[in-house]
Scaffold this motif. Sequence first.
Motif, PDB file in Angstrom:
ATOM      1  N   GLU A 161      81.430 107.496  55.356  1.00  0.00           N
ATOM      2  CA  GLU A 161      82.214 106.460  54.683  1.00  0.00           C
ATOM      3  C   GLU A 161      81.557 105.083  54.743  1.00  0.00           C
ATOM      4  OE1 GLU A 161      83.991 107.131  58.800  1.00  0.00           O
ATOM      5  OE2 GLU A 161      83.396 108.424  57.163  1.00  0.00           O
ATOM      6  N   GLU A 162      80.572 104.897  55.587  1.00  0.00           N
ATOM      7  CA  GLU A 162      79.854 103.631  55.708  1.00  0.00           C
ATOM      8  C   GLU A 162      78.572 103.583  54.868  1.00  0.00           C
ATOM      9  OE1 GLU A 162      80.658 100.799  57.573  1.00  0.00           O
ATOM     10  OE2 GLU A 162      82.605 101.741  57.865  1.00  0.00           O
ATOM     11  N   ALA A 163      78.232 104.672  54.208  1.00  0.00           N
ATOM     12  CA  ALA A 163      77.012 104.733  53.401  1.00  0.00           C
ATOM     13  C   ALA A 163      77.102 103.751  52.228  1.00  0.00           C
ATOM     14  CB  ALA A 163      76.800 106.142  52.873  1.00  0.00           C
ATOM     15  N   ILE A 164      75.957 103.213  51.860  1.00  0.00           N
ATOM     16  CA  ILE A 164      75.865 102.318  50.714  1.00  0.00           C
ATOM     17  C   ILE A 164      74.987 103.005  49.670  1.00  0.00           C
ATOM     18  CG2 ILE A 164      75.003 100.098  49.882  1.00  0.00           C
ATOM     19  CD1 ILE A 164      75.501  99.031  52.759  1.00  0.00           C
ATOM     20  N   ALA A 165      75.541 103.219  48.487  1.00  0.00           N
ATOM     21  CA  ALA A 165      74.781 103.853  47.404  1.00  0.00           C
ATOM     22  C   ALA A 165      73.811 102.844  46.802  1.00  0.00           C
ATOM     23  CB  ALA A 165      75.725 104.376  46.333  1.00  0.00           C
ATOM     24  N   THR A 166      72.551 103.229  46.697  1.00  0.00           N
ATOM     25  CA  THR A 166      71.545 102.323  46.155  1.00  0.00           C
ATOM     26  C   THR A 166      71.671 102.156  44.643  1.00  0.00           C
ATOM     27  OG1 THR A 166      69.928 104.109  45.983  1.00  0.00           O
ATOM     28  CG2 THR A 166      69.912 102.799  48.013  1.00  0.00           C
ATOM     29  N   ALA A 167      72.372 103.063  43.973  1.00  0.00           N
ATOM     30  CA  ALA A 167      72.532 102.980  42.514  1.00  0.00           C
ATOM     31  C   ALA A 167      73.268 101.709  42.096  1.00  0.00           C
ATOM     32  CB  ALA A 167      73.274 104.209  42.006  1.00  0.00           C
ATOM     33  N   GLN A 168      74.054 101.125  42.982  1.00  0.00           N
ATOM     34  CA  GLN A 168      74.810  99.915  42.638  1.00  0.00           C
ATOM     35  C   GLN A 168      73.985  98.639  42.797  1.00  0.00           C
ATOM     36  OE1 GLN A 168      78.082  99.150  45.450  1.00  0.00           O
ATOM     37  NE2 GLN A 168      77.017 100.461  46.922  1.00  0.00           N
TER      38      GLN A 168
ATOM     39  N   LEU B  41      68.635 102.170  57.323  1.00  0.00           N
ATOM     40  CA  LEU B  41      67.953 103.447  57.152  1.00  0.00           C
ATOM     41  C   LEU B  41      68.222 103.962  55.747  1.00  0.00           C
ATOM     42  CD1 LEU B  41      68.940 105.070  60.559  1.00  0.00           C
ATOM     43  CD2 LEU B  41      66.752 104.006  59.951  1.00  0.00           C
ATOM     44  N   LEU B  42      67.217 104.582  55.169  1.00  0.00           N
ATOM     45  CA  LEU B  42      67.285 105.086  53.804  1.00  0.00           C
ATOM     46  C   LEU B  42      67.094 106.604  53.805  1.00  0.00           C
ATOM     47  CD1 LEU B  42      67.285 104.283  50.717  1.00  0.00           C
ATOM     48  CD2 LEU B  42      64.791 104.259  50.905  1.00  0.00           C
ATOM     49  N   THR B  43      67.885 107.308  53.002  1.00  0.00           N
ATOM     50  CA  THR B  43      67.712 108.754  52.889  1.00  0.00           C
ATOM     51  C   THR B  43      66.423 109.060  52.144  1.00  0.00           C
ATOM     52  OG1 THR B  43      69.045 108.775  50.868  1.00  0.00           O
ATOM     53  CG2 THR B  43      70.187 109.297  52.929  1.00  0.00           C
TER      54      THR B  43
ATOM     55  N   PRO C  34      66.504 113.638  56.028  1.00  0.00           N
ATOM     56  CA  PRO C  34      65.815 112.753  56.976  1.00  0.00           C
ATOM     57  C   PRO C  34      65.962 111.295  56.536  1.00  0.00           C
ATOM     58  CG  PRO C  34      64.402 114.563  56.316  1.00  0.00           C
ATOM     59  CD  PRO C  34      65.604 114.618  55.432  1.00  0.00           C
ATOM     60  N   LEU C  35      65.903 110.416  57.511  1.00  0.00           N
ATOM     61  CA  LEU C  35      66.052 108.987  57.255  1.00  0.00           C
ATOM     62  C   LEU C  35      64.772 108.253  57.642  1.00  0.00           C
ATOM     63  CD1 LEU C  35      69.592 108.647  58.829  1.00  0.00           C
ATOM     64  CD2 LEU C  35      69.067 108.591  56.400  1.00  0.00           C
ATOM     65  N   SER C  36      64.524 107.151  56.952  1.00  0.00           N
ATOM     66  CA  SER C  36      63.399 106.290  57.293  1.00  0.00           C
ATOM     67  C   SER C  36      63.888 104.849  57.252  1.00  0.00           C
ATOM     68  CB  SER C  36      62.247 106.488  56.312  1.00  0.00           C
ATOM     69  OG  SER C  36      62.652 106.167  54.999  1.00  0.00           O
ATOM     70  N   LEU C  37      63.141 103.973  57.893  1.00  0.00           N
ATOM     71  CA  LEU C  37      63.509 102.563  57.873  1.00  0.00           C
ATOM     72  C   LEU C  37      63.383 102.014  56.458  1.00  0.00           C
ATOM     73  CD1 LEU C  37      61.848 101.177  61.110  1.00  0.00           C
ATOM     74  CD2 LEU C  37      64.283 101.322  60.614  1.00  0.00           C
ATOM     75  N   LEU C  38      64.351 101.239  56.062  1.00  0.00           N
ATOM     76  CA  LEU C  38      64.314 100.585  54.763  1.00  0.00           C
ATOM     77  C   LEU C  38      63.231  99.513  54.788  1.00  0.00           C
ATOM     78  CD1 LEU C  38      65.636 100.335  51.971  1.00  0.00           C
ATOM     79  CD2 LEU C  38      67.258  98.731  52.984  1.00  0.00           C
ATOM     80  N   THR C  39      62.427  99.459  53.752  1.00  0.00           N
ATOM     81  CA  THR C  39      61.350  98.476  53.676  1.00  0.00           C
ATOM     82  C   THR C  39      61.914  97.061  53.558  1.00  0.00           C
ATOM     83  OG1 THR C  39      61.239  98.564  51.265  1.00  0.00           O
ATOM     84  CG2 THR C  39      59.845 100.131  52.498  1.00  0.00           C
ATOM     85  N   ALA C  40      61.081  96.086  53.832  1.00  0.00           N
ATOM     86  CA  ALA C  40      61.488  94.684  53.721  1.00  0.00           C
ATOM     87  C   ALA C  40      61.919  94.356  52.293  1.00  0.00           C
ATOM     88  CB  ALA C  40      60.352  93.766  54.156  1.00  0.00           C
TER      89      ALA C  40
ATOM     90  N   GLY D  83      66.352 108.384  48.562  1.00  0.00           N
ATOM     91  CA  GLY D  83      66.516 106.978  48.197  1.00  0.00           C
ATOM     92  C   GLY D  83      67.863 106.629  47.605  1.00  0.00           C
ATOM     93  N   LYS D  84      68.864 107.497  47.783  1.00  0.00           N
ATOM     94  CA  LYS D  84      70.164 107.260  47.157  1.00  0.00           C
ATOM     95  C   LYS D  84      71.191 106.604  48.066  1.00  0.00           C
ATOM     96  CE  LYS D  84      69.725 110.906  43.757  1.00  0.00           C
ATOM     97  NZ  LYS D  84      70.315 112.101  43.180  1.00  0.00           N
ATOM     98  N   GLN D  85      70.970 106.646  49.378  1.00  0.00           N
ATOM     99  CA  GLN D  85      71.928 106.061  50.304  1.00  0.00           C
ATOM    100  C   GLN D  85      71.223 105.259  51.381  1.00  0.00           C
ATOM    101  OE1 GLN D  85      74.037 109.573  51.738  1.00  0.00           O
ATOM    102  NE2 GLN D  85      75.850 108.895  50.637  1.00  0.00           N
ATOM    103  N   VAL D  86      71.927 104.208  51.821  1.00  0.00           N
ATOM    104  CA  VAL D  86      71.461 103.357  52.907  1.00  0.00           C
ATOM    105  C   VAL D  86      72.540 103.361  53.980  1.00  0.00           C
ATOM    106  CG1 VAL D  86      70.946 100.970  53.549  1.00  0.00           C
ATOM    107  CG2 VAL D  86      70.073 101.885  51.408  1.00  0.00           C
ATOM    108  N   PHE D  87      72.099 103.397  55.233  1.00  0.00           N
ATOM    109  CA  PHE D  87      72.998 103.295  56.376  1.00  0.00           C
ATOM    110  C   PHE D  87      72.556 102.101  57.206  1.00  0.00           C
ATOM    111  CE2 PHE D  87      73.082 107.664  55.051  1.00  0.00           C
ATOM    112  CZ  PHE D  87      74.428 107.986  55.115  1.00  0.00           C
TER     113      PHE D  87
END
Length: 89
Positions: free
Chosen positions: A75-82, A54-56, A17-23, A59-63
């Motif tokens: 392929e458009e996912a952004i890993a939060t670990a970086q 959107l955040l998984t 599930p995805l949720s909105l990324l916080t400010a 908390g490991k990926q952002v779209f």
Amino acid sequence: MDRKLLDLLVSPDARQPLSLLTAKGLEALNQAISAGNVTKADGSPQSQPLREALLTRDGKQVFRVDDGIPVLLAEEAIATAQIADFPAQ
């Protein structure tokens, strides 16, 4: 983003599930993008700051969300670990 739509969306690879990324999360992400430290899953750089994302659940990926449309491509996912200062969700 419409709450009903958000309740239906999942990540394309892990089906989380995805949720909105916080400010705070969006701010940390955009600072890393400005510094040139963010790449997408396909290895290409993310050069444009995001207005919404959107955040998984884990908390490991952002779209990113472009003009209210979620870009849910693996392929458009952004890993939060970086992102050094990415807040725990």
